[in-house]
Write an enzyme that holds these catalytic residues in place. Structure first.
Site, PDB file in Angstrom:
ATOM      1  N   ASN A 114      -7.809  -2.760  14.373  1.00  0.00           N
ATOM      2  CA  ASN A 114      -9.187  -3.089  13.988  1.00  0.00           C
ATOM      3  C   ASN A 114      -9.255  -4.290  13.044  1.00  0.00           C
ATOM      4  OD1 ASN A 114      -8.274  -2.039  11.567  1.00  0.00           O
ATOM      5  ND2 ASN A 114      -9.717  -0.337  11.474  1.00  0.00           N
ATOM      6  N   GLU A 145      -9.819  -1.982   5.238  1.00  0.00           N
ATOM      7  CA  GLU A 145     -10.516  -1.675   6.476  1.00  0.00           C
ATOM      8  C   GLU A 145     -11.762  -2.552   6.640  1.00  0.00           C
ATOM      9  OE1 GLU A 145      -9.022   0.157   8.582  1.00  0.00           O
ATOM     10  OE2 GLU A 145      -8.696   2.226   7.945  1.00  0.00           O
ATOM     11  N   HIS A 166      -7.421  -4.725  10.221  1.00  0.00           N
ATOM     12  CA  HIS A 166      -7.130  -4.506   8.800  1.00  0.00           C
ATOM     13  C   HIS A 166      -5.779  -5.113   8.418  1.00  0.00           C
ATOM     14  CE1 HIS A 166      -5.151  -0.389   9.800  1.00  0.00           C
ATOM     15  NE2 HIS A 166      -4.190  -1.130   9.295  1.00  0.00           N
ATOM     16  N   ASP A 180       0.812  -1.204   0.000  1.00  0.00           N
ATOM     17  CA  ASP A 180       0.000   0.000   0.000  1.00  0.00           C
ATOM     18  C   ASP A 180       0.852   1.262   0.000  1.00  0.00           C
ATOM     19  OD1 ASP A 180       0.951  -0.267   2.628  1.00  0.00           O
ATOM     20  OD2 ASP A 180      -0.976  -0.959   3.392  1.00  0.00           O
TER      21      ASP A 180
END
Length: 242
Positions: A136, A143, A138, A67
């Site tokens: 979380n 996400e 990811h 990314d």
């Protein structure tokens, strides 16, 4: 999954590095999938050390990063291209022309995403994909959501991700609000996945990913569907596993 817990950082780091070195020794032309963040930093430092000792060469290898932030200048110290140059590429014998990071400054981001997937399709599959995990759940910048993109795409970063990454910037407002990320489908095409996780703040995400239901609300849980995953955890990250 092969889940390994470590009592000290040195063993964690050395094991991660050994997996990459062993691959490159058996397949010098291996395609590496690379990640940024705090968990792989020590592994990259160990790879540099082992390269300097003549134990591994990257000269025939290629790499694809997961990314990159959207709109951050490529030479910004917090761009993921800068991260990789600083922590690995500038210190080993890899050909920079064979290192690939999504272009978050492309005039046409949708075209950039399609081009990145085409490169992966033409030159892959990735032999070994390094991953971290967000608090979380990811992976990459995929996400939690009602559905997940398979291919490389632009994502709006959630507030909790922005807050987690704010420590790398002067203030929260400086954190880019979008990123280009390899999709879940692209990640799962890798022949082997190595998930590196450090810190007890990741313990809940680790438990949900490895022992919870497979759900798009915890993207890392989809790793349960992959046939060859190695998970390296420090004591804090693995403290809630059964």
């Amino acid at each position: 999954m092969n889940i390994l817990k470590f009592h000290n950082d040195e063993d964690f780091i050395q094991t991660g590095a050994n997996l990459i070195v062993s691959l490159l020794q058996s397949n010098p032309k291996a395609v590496l999938g690379l990640a940024t963040g705090s968990s792989p930093v020590g592994v990259y430092a160990k790879l540099v050390e082992m390269h300097n000792k003549g134990l591994v060469s990257f000269s025939k290898a290629a790499s694809y990063n997961l990314d990159e932030y959207v709109g951050l200048p490529v030479d910004h110290p917090q761009s993921y291209r800068s991260f990789m140059n600083e922590h690995l590429f500038n210190h080993v014998d890899i050909d920079l022309a064979r290192t690939h990071v999504p272009n978050g400054n492309a005039a046409d981001l949708d075209a950039e995403c399609l081009a990145y997937d085409k490169m992966l399709e033409d030159n892959g599959p990735v032999d070994l994909q390094i991953l971290g995990i967000g608090s979380n759940g990811h992976i990459g910048f995929n996400e939690p959501d009602a559905s997940l993109n398979s291919g490389t795409h632009v994502v709006d970063l959630l507030e909790e991700t922005l807050e987690a990454n704010a420590r790398f910037f002067d203030k929260l407002e400086d954190v880019p609000r979008q990123a280009v990320t390899m999709g879940i489908g692209g990640i799962l095409k890798a022949r082997q996945i190595v998930l590196l996780v450090r810190g007890e703040e990741k313990a809940e995400a680790v438990r949900n990913a490895l022992e919870g239901p497979i759900t798009t609300q915890c993207p890392a849980s989809l790793l349960q569907s992959h046939p060859n995953v190695v998970v390296l955890l420090d004591e804090g990250a693995g403290k809630w596993l059964k």
